[in-house]
Design a protein around this motif. Structure first.
Motif, PDB file in Angstrom:
ATOM      1  N   GLY A  57     -16.262 -13.145  -1.140  1.00  0.00           N
ATOM      2  CA  GLY A  57     -14.822 -13.046  -1.377  1.00  0.00           C
ATOM      3  C   GLY A  57     -14.467 -11.886  -2.273  1.00  0.00           C
ATOM      4  N   GLN A  58     -13.340 -12.004  -2.913  1.00  0.00           N
ATOM      5  CA  GLN A  58     -12.772 -10.855  -3.599  1.00  0.00           C
ATOM      6  C   GLN A  58     -11.673 -11.314  -4.546  1.00  0.00           C
ATOM      7  OE1 GLN A  58     -11.973  -7.943  -0.613  1.00  0.00           O
ATOM      8  NE2 GLN A  58     -10.601  -6.782  -1.938  1.00  0.00           N
TER       9      GLN A  58
ATOM     10  N   LYS B  20      -6.787   3.245  11.534  1.00  0.00           N
ATOM     11  CA  LYS B  20      -6.173   2.615  10.356  1.00  0.00           C
ATOM     12  C   LYS B  20      -5.041   3.446   9.777  1.00  0.00           C
ATOM     13  CE  LYS B  20      -9.894   2.309   7.906  1.00  0.00           C
ATOM     14  NZ  LYS B  20     -10.747   2.914   8.926  1.00  0.00           N
TER      15      LYS B  20
ATOM     16  N   TYR C 167      -7.914 -10.379  -5.000  1.00  0.00           N
ATOM     17  CA  TYR C 167      -6.882  -9.618  -4.284  1.00  0.00           C
ATOM     18  C   TYR C 167      -5.562 -10.381  -4.421  1.00  0.00           C
ATOM     19  CZ  TYR C 167      -4.964  -6.573  -0.656  1.00  0.00           C
ATOM     20  OH  TYR C 167      -4.230  -5.646   0.045  1.00  0.00           O
TER      21      TYR C 167
ATOM     22  N   GLY D  65     -13.008  -3.866   5.464  1.00  0.00           N
ATOM     23  CA  GLY D  65     -13.608  -3.251   4.295  1.00  0.00           C
ATOM     24  C   GLY D  65     -12.729  -3.352   3.073  1.00  0.00           C
ATOM     25  N   GLN D  66     -12.953  -2.442   2.167  1.00  0.00           N
ATOM     26  CA  GLN D  66     -12.344  -2.575   0.850  1.00  0.00           C
ATOM     27  C   GLN D  66     -12.453  -1.263   0.094  1.00  0.00           C
ATOM     28  OE1 GLN D  66     -13.933  -6.122  -0.847  1.00  0.00           O
ATOM     29  NE2 GLN D  66     -13.282  -5.586  -2.909  1.00  0.00           N
TER      30      GLN D  66
ATOM     31  N   ARG E  31     -17.543 -12.415  -5.163  1.00  0.00           N
ATOM     32  CA  ARG E  31     -16.309 -11.662  -5.469  1.00  0.00           C
ATOM     33  C   ARG E  31     -16.552 -10.345  -6.182  1.00  0.00           C
ATOM     34  NH1 ARG E  31     -14.093 -16.842  -6.586  1.00  0.00           N
ATOM     35  NH2 ARG E  31     -12.897 -17.583  -4.796  1.00  0.00           N
TER      36      ARG E  31
ATOM     37  N   ALA F  76      -7.215  -8.968   2.391  1.00  0.00           N
ATOM     38  CA  ALA F  76      -7.910  -8.110   1.430  1.00  0.00           C
ATOM     39  C   ALA F  76      -8.820  -7.100   2.112  1.00  0.00           C
ATOM     40  CB  ALA F  76      -8.739  -8.978   0.479  1.00  0.00           C
ATOM     41  N   THR F  77      -9.279  -7.421   3.303  1.00  0.00           N
ATOM     42  CA  THR F  77     -10.281  -6.596   3.973  1.00  0.00           C
ATOM     43  C   THR F  77      -9.773  -5.959   5.264  1.00  0.00           C
ATOM     44  OG1 THR F  77     -11.126  -8.604   5.047  1.00  0.00           O
ATOM     45  CG2 THR F  77     -12.264  -7.877   3.044  1.00  0.00           C
ATOM     46  N   TYR F  78      -8.583  -6.349   5.724  1.00  0.00           N
ATOM     47  CA  TYR F  78      -8.046  -5.784   6.953  1.00  0.00           C
ATOM     48  C   TYR F  78      -7.659  -4.330   6.692  1.00  0.00           C
ATOM     49  CZ  TYR F  78      -5.530  -5.481  11.379  1.00  0.00           C
ATOM     50  OH  TYR F  78      -5.123  -5.123  12.646  1.00  0.00           O
ATOM     51  N   MET F  79      -8.333  -3.411   7.356  1.00  0.00           N
ATOM     52  CA  MET F  79      -8.113  -1.983   7.102  1.00  0.00           C
ATOM     53  C   MET F  79      -8.161  -1.663   5.614  1.00  0.00           C
ATOM     54  SD  MET F  79      -5.194  -1.017   9.894  1.00  0.00           S
ATOM     55  CE  MET F  79      -5.548  -1.140  11.661  1.00  0.00           C
ATOM     56  N   ARG F  80      -9.053  -2.307   4.923  1.00  0.00           N
ATOM     57  CA  ARG F  80      -9.270  -2.179   3.478  1.00  0.00           C
ATOM     58  C   ARG F  80      -8.105  -2.703   2.641  1.00  0.00           C
ATOM     59  NH1 ARG F  80     -11.640   2.867   4.881  1.00  0.00           N
ATOM     60  NH2 ARG F  80     -13.901   2.712   4.854  1.00  0.00           N
ATOM     61  N   GLY F  81      -7.328  -3.637   3.203  1.00  0.00           N
ATOM     62  CA  GLY F  81      -6.346  -4.309   2.372  1.00  0.00           C
ATOM     63  C   GLY F  81      -4.910  -4.080   2.767  1.00  0.00           C
TER      64      GLY F  81
ATOM     65  N   HIS G 110      -9.393 -11.280  12.151  1.00  0.00           N
ATOM     66  CA  HIS G 110      -9.398  -9.809  12.209  1.00  0.00           C
ATOM     67  C   HIS G 110      -9.172  -9.324  13.645  1.00  0.00           C
ATOM     68  CE1 HIS G 110     -10.302  -7.826   8.379  1.00  0.00           C
ATOM     69  NE2 HIS G 110     -10.925  -8.929   8.036  1.00  0.00           N
TER      70      HIS G 110
ATOM     71  N   MET H 262     -12.976  -1.094  10.213  1.00  0.00           N
ATOM     72  CA  MET H 262     -11.750  -1.900  10.239  1.00  0.00           C
ATOM     73  C   MET H 262     -11.765  -3.009   9.195  1.00  0.00           C
ATOM     74  SD  MET H 262      -9.666  -0.628  12.429  1.00  0.00           S
ATOM     75  CE  MET H 262      -8.502  -1.800  13.133  1.00  0.00           C
TER      76      MET H 262
ATOM     77  N   PHE I 292      -8.379 -13.472   2.192  1.00  0.00           N
ATOM     78  CA  PHE I 292      -9.570 -12.620   2.305  1.00  0.00           C
ATOM     79  C   PHE I 292      -9.465 -11.698   3.523  1.00  0.00           C
ATOM     80  CE2 PHE I 292     -14.401 -12.252   2.961  1.00  0.00           C
ATOM     81  CZ  PHE I 292     -14.506 -11.199   2.052  1.00  0.00           C
TER      82      PHE I 292
END
Lengths: 360, 360
Positions: A152-153, B318, A155, B152-153, B118, A114-119, A83, B150, A111
């Motif tokens: 995790g997620q 963002k 995505y 998130g999801q 997840r 999926a999470t960088y600036m909310r995806g 990140h 920065m 992952f």
């Protein structure tokens, strides 16, 4: 090149399978990207990174982040560092992350995406046999010291580009690890593939290229079909966990990396087959599978594992709820079923398996 | 009790607004949960935690994790600790996380829920005015040292339970912070609400309860309506960023917590109004808004901020792509528009704003 389409709630995406695809990455992307971050590991980086970098010909900014090879990299600290690197390089919401490598790279980089600036967008470029499985379906995660893939997620990638040339350089241990998931797909959904593999494979060192491509393509088709039915792992997708309940526990108990993921799952499937025979009073091809495991040199003696640790770990598995242990069993070939087992029931079978079966 | 329904791709969920709802949590949940983890902060915990715990009457396991109050807690380390706590307490995929508190608790606990195994269910129980905004819409995140939210999801709650009694105990500075987002909703979507607030509010210490409930309900309706149109922040949802481009930069430059979020956004909106007048050659109620800011005691002198730092920070926001700075401006009241500005253009207006306007 063969292309399989995976349809998910959010979007459909292609899985391209073929030789030399790493040289054609640019033309296989869904759109143009000004900034690209390739995440890869120290092994894969040496082999294929330059090919992928040079595939970008339109003046894109291409940045590279290299993680140490191995499961140990799938942690929160690497997650944070990627990140930070992305922010420093000015990646924005329109940028692309490429996961170039095996399952560890795919899960971690996915992952982050999926999470960088909310995806943001990412594509999977699997370079192992194991990753034919993990690169499709959008499961991304990192490990927690208390369990694998706990953070995790779901995505989905925008594209999966599977260059079969990149698996030619794999060490045999990686091939062996990956084939566990191929065999898994065969057990739960394709008995013809199962018997073909059990009968025709002679060693992990020399696999007929035609057989390999057929097996991988079928594996991806089976995986895609299941993911389409159950993207968020609330039903039939559990079947893909065949062999994984004990497999994950073994990985965790022995320390990630002692057994490869596939080696652990291979043992987990062996156990799941025996439990299936026991619970459903049926007969499954356990002996041919055991014979195949031996012929293919899977490590079957796991040393001094602690039974109670394994039971505890199987209970913390993400698939378990309410303290019972849930395992995927087979009512028959191609007929997986999720079953909840009590501690005591499982403890007995696991004791026999460890002290009897595994030391044969 | 008033209920607003928010429809998103994944599921629809209710936002319940009323007095004393914390005592009725159990009956407002979408289903039964055996294990519940309440995440709250040290301030809110002292006030309302027991009420919520005692609202569970069916023998559920209720665990509590308390974070230090303040924006500083929205970091990767707390994120990891809550995960660890959840694993230790045996939370599984069927468990529930409750975010009891303001935006910090909601964002952090929501992001843990989004990534725990997840993704598990969570509900928002906002206890601040600011959180009328942040608890609706599923934006969850933690901060990175280089920028707010920065990592998130998008992950929607199952329910939002807004007990208006919990905002009665708020310190006036929190009320002031929260009202910035209410005014924001008024600027972008409801001129009647705007003029009512500008004209009828006399001080932050004594707000007419009827006016407060009306303003909050309208704020949630406006927010819900926008989220339904653009859940993943690719279009009209950007409008909610009115005042936030400079607001976020100010928070980051001065250190999180120096200004509250709302105080920073209030200044950001003031600037955005001036830029709007300038860019579109129109007239907006800047003076009435300035007068209101002063009457309501918003901090308007931000000390020695470094212009270039602010510009850099606004570029890493963002919402910015390709190095340009994107701001939400108003072509008129209720008519927001996203505009890309060049550094130099913005630098001049920001210089005048900081050295002229802000020190009046």
């Amino acid at each position: 090149m063969k292309t399989i389409t995976v349809g998910t709630d959010d979007h459909s995406y292609p899985v391209h399978i073929g030789k030399g695809l790493r040289f054609r990455v640019e033309s296989l992307l869904p759109r143009d990207y000004q900034k690209v971050l390739i995440v890869t590991d120290s092994n894969v980086g040496n082999l294929y990174l330059n090919d992928v970098i040079h595939a970008f010909t339109k003046g894109q900014q291409v940045h590279v982040y290299i993680i140490p090879a191995g499961e140990q990299s799938k942690n929160l600290s690497e997650f944070e560092h990627i990140h930070t690197f992305g922010i420093e390089k000015g990646l924005d919401r329109k940028s692309l992350i490429i996961a170039l490598g095996g399952g560890v790279v795919g899960d971690l980089a996915g992952f982050v995406a999926a999470t960088y600036m909310r995806g943001i967008d990412y594509i999977q470029m699997p370079t192992t046999i194991l990753a034919h499985d993990s690169s499709v379906g959008g499961k991304v995660a990192i490990n927690h010291p208390r369990g694998k893939n706990m953070i995790g997620q779901f995505y989905q990638p925008k594209t999966v580009i599977y260059d079969l040339e990149t698996i030619e350089s794999l060490p045999v241990r990686e091939v062996r690890s990956g084939f566990a998931e191929v065999i898994k797909h065969a057990f739960i959904a394709d008995r013809q593939l199962l018997f073909t593999l059990l009968q025709e494979m002679e060693s992990m060192e020399h696999i007929d290229p035609g057989l390999l491509q057929y097996a991988l393509t079928r594996g991806i088709e089976i995986k895609s079909h299941i993911v389409e039915q159950d993207e968020r792992d609330q039903g039939v997708r559990h079947f893909l966990n065949f062999g994984h309940t004990l497999g994950h526990a073994l990985e965790s108990e022995l320390g990630y990396g002692t057994l490869t993921h596939g080696e652990a799952v291979a043992i987990g499937m062996w156990f799941a087959l025996k439990v299936s025979e026991n619970i459903f009073s049926i007969s499954l091809p356990v002996k041919p599978y055991e014979y195949w495991l031996q012929k293919m040199d899977y490590p079957l003696n796991i040393g001094n594992v602690k039974l109670e640790h394994l039971i505890d770990l199987m209970k913390t598995d993400k698939k378990s709820t309410g303290g019972q242990i849930r395992m995927v069993l087979l009512k028959d070939l191609e007929l997986p079923k999720v079953v909840s087992l009590h501690d005591e029931e499982l403890r007995q079978m696991l004791r026999i398996f460890i002290h009897g079966g595994m030391k044969e």
